[in-house]
Design a protein around this motif. Structure first.
Motif, PDB file in Angstrom:
ATOM      1  N   PHE A 131      53.680  39.618  43.043  1.00  0.00           N
ATOM      2  CA  PHE A 131      53.025  38.340  43.264  1.00  0.00           C
ATOM      3  C   PHE A 131      51.762  38.609  44.064  1.00  0.00           C
ATOM      4  CE2 PHE A 131      57.429  37.525  42.590  1.00  0.00           C
ATOM      5  CZ  PHE A 131      57.492  36.322  41.923  1.00  0.00           C
ATOM      6  N   VAL A 132      50.631  38.122  43.580  1.00  0.00           N
ATOM      7  CA  VAL A 132      49.372  38.245  44.315  1.00  0.00           C
ATOM      8  C   VAL A 132      49.037  36.866  44.852  1.00  0.00           C
ATOM      9  CG1 VAL A 132      46.934  38.874  44.206  1.00  0.00           C
ATOM     10  CG2 VAL A 132      48.599  40.134  42.829  1.00  0.00           C
ATOM     11  N   LEU A 133      48.858  36.776  46.158  1.00  0.00           N
ATOM     12  CA  LEU A 133      48.582  35.506  46.819  1.00  0.00           C
ATOM     13  C   LEU A 133      47.199  35.527  47.451  1.00  0.00           C
ATOM     14  CD1 LEU A 133      51.777  36.047  46.972  1.00  0.00           C
ATOM     15  CD2 LEU A 133      51.755  34.312  48.717  1.00  0.00           C
ATOM     16  N   ASP A 134      46.553  34.360  47.460  1.00  0.00           N
ATOM     17  CA  ASP A 134      45.299  34.253  48.189  1.00  0.00           C
ATOM     18  C   ASP A 134      45.611  33.913  49.650  1.00  0.00           C
ATOM     19  OD1 ASP A 134      45.840  31.500  48.299  1.00  0.00           O
ATOM     20  OD2 ASP A 134      44.206  30.950  46.939  1.00  0.00           O
ATOM     21  N   ILE A 166      39.988  39.460  41.649  1.00  0.00           N
ATOM     22  CA  ILE A 166      39.926  38.793  42.950  1.00  0.00           C
ATOM     23  C   ILE A 166      38.897  39.470  43.841  1.00  0.00           C
ATOM     24  CG2 ILE A 166      41.233  38.245  45.038  1.00  0.00           C
ATOM     25  CD1 ILE A 166      43.733  38.145  43.091  1.00  0.00           C
ATOM     26  N   SER A 167      38.871  40.791  43.842  1.00  0.00           N
ATOM     27  CA  SER A 167      37.908  41.534  44.671  1.00  0.00           C
ATOM     28  C   SER A 167      36.469  41.213  44.294  1.00  0.00           C
ATOM     29  CB  SER A 167      38.145  43.035  44.541  1.00  0.00           C
ATOM     30  OG  SER A 167      39.383  43.385  45.098  1.00  0.00           O
ATOM     31  N   LYS A 168      36.249  40.960  43.015  1.00  0.00           N
ATOM     32  CA  LYS A 168      34.894  40.639  42.542  1.00  0.00           C
ATOM     33  C   LYS A 168      34.651  39.130  42.489  1.00  0.00           C
ATOM     34  CE  LYS A 168      34.139  44.946  40.224  1.00  0.00           C
ATOM     35  NZ  LYS A 168      33.766  45.656  39.024  1.00  0.00           N
ATOM     36  N   ARG A 169      35.544  38.372  43.128  1.00  0.00           N
ATOM     37  CA  ARG A 169      35.427  36.903  43.232  1.00  0.00           C
ATOM     38  C   ARG A 169      35.365  36.206  41.877  1.00  0.00           C
ATOM     39  NH1 ARG A 169      33.837  36.298  48.985  1.00  0.00           N
ATOM     40  NH2 ARG A 169      33.412  38.082  49.681  1.00  0.00           N
ATOM     41  N   ARG A 170      36.148  36.742  40.945  1.00  0.00           N
ATOM     42  CA  ARG A 170      36.276  36.118  39.632  1.00  0.00           C
ATOM     43  C   ARG A 170      37.637  35.463  39.544  1.00  0.00           C
ATOM     44  NH1 ARG A 170      34.432  41.636  36.960  1.00  0.00           N
ATOM     45  NH2 ARG A 170      36.674  41.977  37.078  1.00  0.00           N
TER      46      ARG A 170
END
Length: 186
Positions: A131-134, A166-170
């Motif tokens: 699970f990847v969470l912000d 996510i790292s590239k803000r996409r």
């Protein structure tokens, strides 16, 4: 009248299914993770992940798929240091000692989920299941690490692609991928 009742029933079931699918795709954790003991012996009253991007993954000491994925997860944790990686050992048929023996010297913390509350909160089903969470605890991706039980043989790298997006803000292109591995024993 029977045809009308059948048609209404089918439409209501479609609507219910749509609501269920929408709720699954926009999962957000309303409460922080529950109390646990880390494999290094530290007790934590709350594994709070607020204000930090996180990768939560469920592990099993007896699952061959988990064992093949752990080195890959360690590599990803080094490649993406802006994410907090946290393993959760959730399997009722494996002891704390089993988990510590298998995962005690990794480069990220591992929580021992003895009562399956963390697995239940995430609705995790398999190991490995990620699970990847912000920073607001919204789930941006969940499911499998790759399209293979062995990342060395994979052709699609679901977790890495999500972290890259996510790292590239996409926006994360693929929000769900089927988790491959062993079922969590509850």
């Amino acid at each position: 009248m029977d045809d009308l009742a059948s048609a209404l029933y089918i439409e209501s079931m479609k609507f219910t299914l749509l609501l269920l699918l929408l709720s699954i795709n926009s999962l957000a954790l309303e409460a922080p993770l529950l109390s646990s003991t880390l494999l290094d012996g530290k007790k934590v009253s709350s594994l709070n992940l607020k204000n930090r991007k996180s990768v939560i993954f469920f592990l099993s000491a007896s699952c061959p798929c988990t064992k093949k994925s752990v080195p890959y997860l360690q590599t990803l944790s080094k490649q993406y240091p802006e994410f907090q990686f946290l393993g959760v050992h959730s399997n009722s048929n494996e002891s704390f000692e089993d988990a510590k023996k298998e995962f005690g010297n990794l480069n990220f913390p591992i929580a021992y989920d003895a009562d399956m509350k963390i697995a239940d909160q995430f609705k995790a089903t398999k190991t490995p299941h990620v699970f990847v969470l912000d920073a607001k605890n919204e789930i941006l991706f969940h499911g499998g690490v790759t399209n293979s039980v062995d990342p060395a043989r994979a052709k699609r790298f679901y977790l890495k692609n999500a972290l890259e997006d996510i790292s590239k803000r996409r926006d994360v292109q693929l929000k769900f991928a089927k988790a491959l591995g062993c079922y969590i024993v509850r």
